[in-house]
Write an enzyme that holds these catalytic residues in place. Structure first.
Site, short mmCIF file in Angstrom:
data_model
loop_
_atom_site.label_atom_id
_atom_site.label_comp_id
_atom_site.label_asym_id
_atom_site.label_seq_id
_atom_site.Cartn_x
_atom_site.Cartn_y
_atom_site.Cartn_z
N GLY A 68 0.80 -1.22 0.00
CA GLY A 68 0.00 0.00 0.00
C GLY A 68 0.84 1.27 0.00
O GLY A 68 0.51 2.24 -0.68
N ASN A 137 -7.77 3.92 8.95
CA ASN A 137 -7.15 2.76 9.58
C ASN A 137 -7.32 2.73 11.10
O ASN A 137 -7.28 1.67 11.71
CB ASN A 137 -5.67 2.68 9.23
CG ASN A 137 -4.97 4.01 9.36
OD1 ASN A 137 -5.30 4.98 8.67
ND2 ASN A 137 -4.00 4.08 10.26
N SER A 185 -3.63 -3.05 -0.69
CA SER A 185 -2.52 -3.77 -0.05
C SER A 185 -2.96 -5.20 0.25
O SER A 185 -4.02 -5.41 0.86
CB SER A 185 -2.13 -3.05 1.24
OG SER A 185 -1.21 -3.83 1.97
N THR A 225 11.08 -6.98 -11.01
CA THR A 225 10.38 -8.26 -11.17
C THR A 225 9.30 -8.37 -10.11
O THR A 225 9.57 -8.26 -8.92
CB THR A 225 11.39 -9.42 -11.01
OG1 THR A 225 12.42 -9.22 -11.98
CG2 THR A 225 10.72 -10.76 -11.23
N CYS A 304 3.11 1.24 14.39
CA CYS A 304 4.23 2.12 14.08
C CYS A 304 5.51 1.30 14.08
O CYS A 304 5.76 0.55 15.01
CB CYS A 304 4.28 3.23 15.12
SG CYS A 304 5.65 4.33 14.89
N1 PLP Z 1 -2.79 3.16 3.85
C1 PLP Z 1 -3.49 2.82 4.95
C2 PLP Z 1 -4.82 3.45 5.21
C3 PLP Z 1 -2.95 1.90 5.84
O1 PLP Z 1 -3.63 1.56 6.94
C4 PLP Z 1 -1.68 1.33 5.56
C5 PLP Z 1 -1.06 0.38 6.51
O2 PLP Z 1 -1.39 0.32 7.66
C6 PLP Z 1 -1.02 1.71 4.39
C7 PLP Z 1 -1.60 2.63 3.56
C8 PLP Z 1 0.31 1.11 4.03
O3 PLP Z 1 0.13 -0.17 3.50
P1 PLP Z 1 1.36 -1.23 3.47
O4 PLP Z 1 1.54 -1.68 4.87
O5 PLP Z 1 0.89 -2.30 2.54
O6 PLP Z 1 2.55 -0.52 2.91
#
Ligand code: PLP
Length: 360
Positions: A68, A137, A185, A225, A304
């Protein structure tokens, strides 16, 4: 251990495990022209088609990434040049860190983006890129993305949507939302870590520029890749139906409230699996440790990497005041059970009684 931190990482779904293990057996680089390469390419393209169908995009507009964070960074890198960037006040660090000078779109006390403020910001001159997440989140609060997209279109603004927490938990469709791009993600929806995707609306191609050039993979939009096995697992997990977790989440909330908690973000539509529970005058970190000792895994706001818990910018933006440092996030994974919720309820009640006594 009762695991209630699905928003940090979901347990691997059985279909994802099967697809991942099967794809690991496939030798070959999907860019190679020989038979094993073509077989790896087939797995990659099947996953691309499946994800495109599931999330309202064309297969050619799916760009695989490592997760993500990279999908968000890629969207901002591709679409921000020459534009003012506006981001929601409660965006994830993946967005905030990529555009530290962005203008901030405020949220109301429930955590929902203020669309009147958005309109006023867009009325000022100049092209704009807005980044607004679908589901938060920490609180699970949903932003009205389709409405925001309509406003953006009226002003010719681009809209990137971080759907990392929403995907796999509710229907998500790029085309129906009307956004320019969507970040996903794998490990947030029950797939393995190491895969994600940026989905593009057809008109987004004209603005696109890659973040990583490399060997021209992903139609020149993301060099390197791809992890075929992780992507196969990602697509398999995404095909599973969203779990029905609202009754369990509501029971967890009722139990926590009976023990003295305040639920944050309840005035807004929310994800069914997430709750932000503040225990007045008790530090979030203390609560997380107490629950961990009682065998219940939750988190303090966002997970975190440093392990340090800072006051939540999300809850502060919602006007939560001191409660911003006193809230834990309980996020039920897809396989949560009533037994998990009952374990949480008794651990929370015991913890709250003890810590509120100490704080008094
Ligand atoms: N965006 C949101 C809202 C998230 O909660 C997170 C991860 O907690 C991310 C992006 C980042 O995703 P990733 O852990 O796959 O890099």
């Amino acid at each position: 251990m009762t695991y209630l931190d699905g928003n940090a990482a979901e347990p691997l779904r059985p279909a994802a495990r099967a697809a991942l293990l099967a794809a690991l057996e496939q030798v070959g680089n999907p860019s190679s022209v020989h038979a094993p390469g073509r077989a790896a390419r087939r797995l990659l393209e099947e996953a691309r088609e499946s994800l495109a169908a599931g999330f309202g995009a064309r297969p050619a507009d799916v760009v695989f990434t490592s997760g993500g964070t990279e999908a968000d960074a890629l969207a901002l890198h591709a679409f921000a040049p020459g534009r003012r960037v506006i981001i929601g006040a409660t965006e994830h660090e993946a967005i905030r860190a990529a555009v530290p000078d962005a203008e901030i779109l405020p949220v109301d006390r429930s955590g929902v983006a203020d669309l009147a403020a958005l309109q006023a910001m867009l009325e000022a001159n100049g092209p704009v890129l807005l980044a607004l997440m679908l589901a938060n989140n920490e609180t699970g609060v949903l932003h009205p993305i389709a409405e925001a997209a309509r406003i953006c279109r009226r002003f010719g603004a681009l809209l990137h949507v971080d759907a990392v927490q929403a995907a796999g938990r509710m229907p998500v469709d790029l085309s129906a939302l009307g956004a320019t791009s969507l970040a996903l993600s794998s490990h947030k929806l029950g797939g393995p870590t190491g895969a994600g995707a940026l989905l593009l609306a057809p008109e987004a191609a004209q603005h696109f520029r890659p973040l990583i050039e490399g060997g021209g993979q992903e139609r020149g939009r993301r060099g390197g890749t791809p992890s075929v096995a992780a992507i196969a697992g990602f697509a398999a997990a995404a095909r599973d139906a969203p779990p029905a977790l609202k009754p369990l989440r509501d029971e967890a909330e009722q139990a926590a409230c009976a023990a003295g908690a305040i639920v944050l973000g309840t005035g807004a539509p929310r994800l069914d699996n997430t709750t932000s529970l503040a225990l007045p005058s008790v530090k979030a970190e203390t609560q997380v440790i107490a629950l961990d000792l009682a065998g219940v895994a939750v988190s303090a706001g966002a997970a975190c990497s440093s392990g340090k818990v800072a006051e939540s910018h999300v809850l502060k933006a919602m006007g939560a005041g001191a409660l911003a440092g006193q809230a834990i996030r309980v996020s039920l994974p897809w396989n949560a059970t009533i037994a998990d919720v009952r374990h949480f309820a008794s651990a929370y009640a015991e913890m709250a009684a003890r810590l509120l006594r100490v704080a008094a």
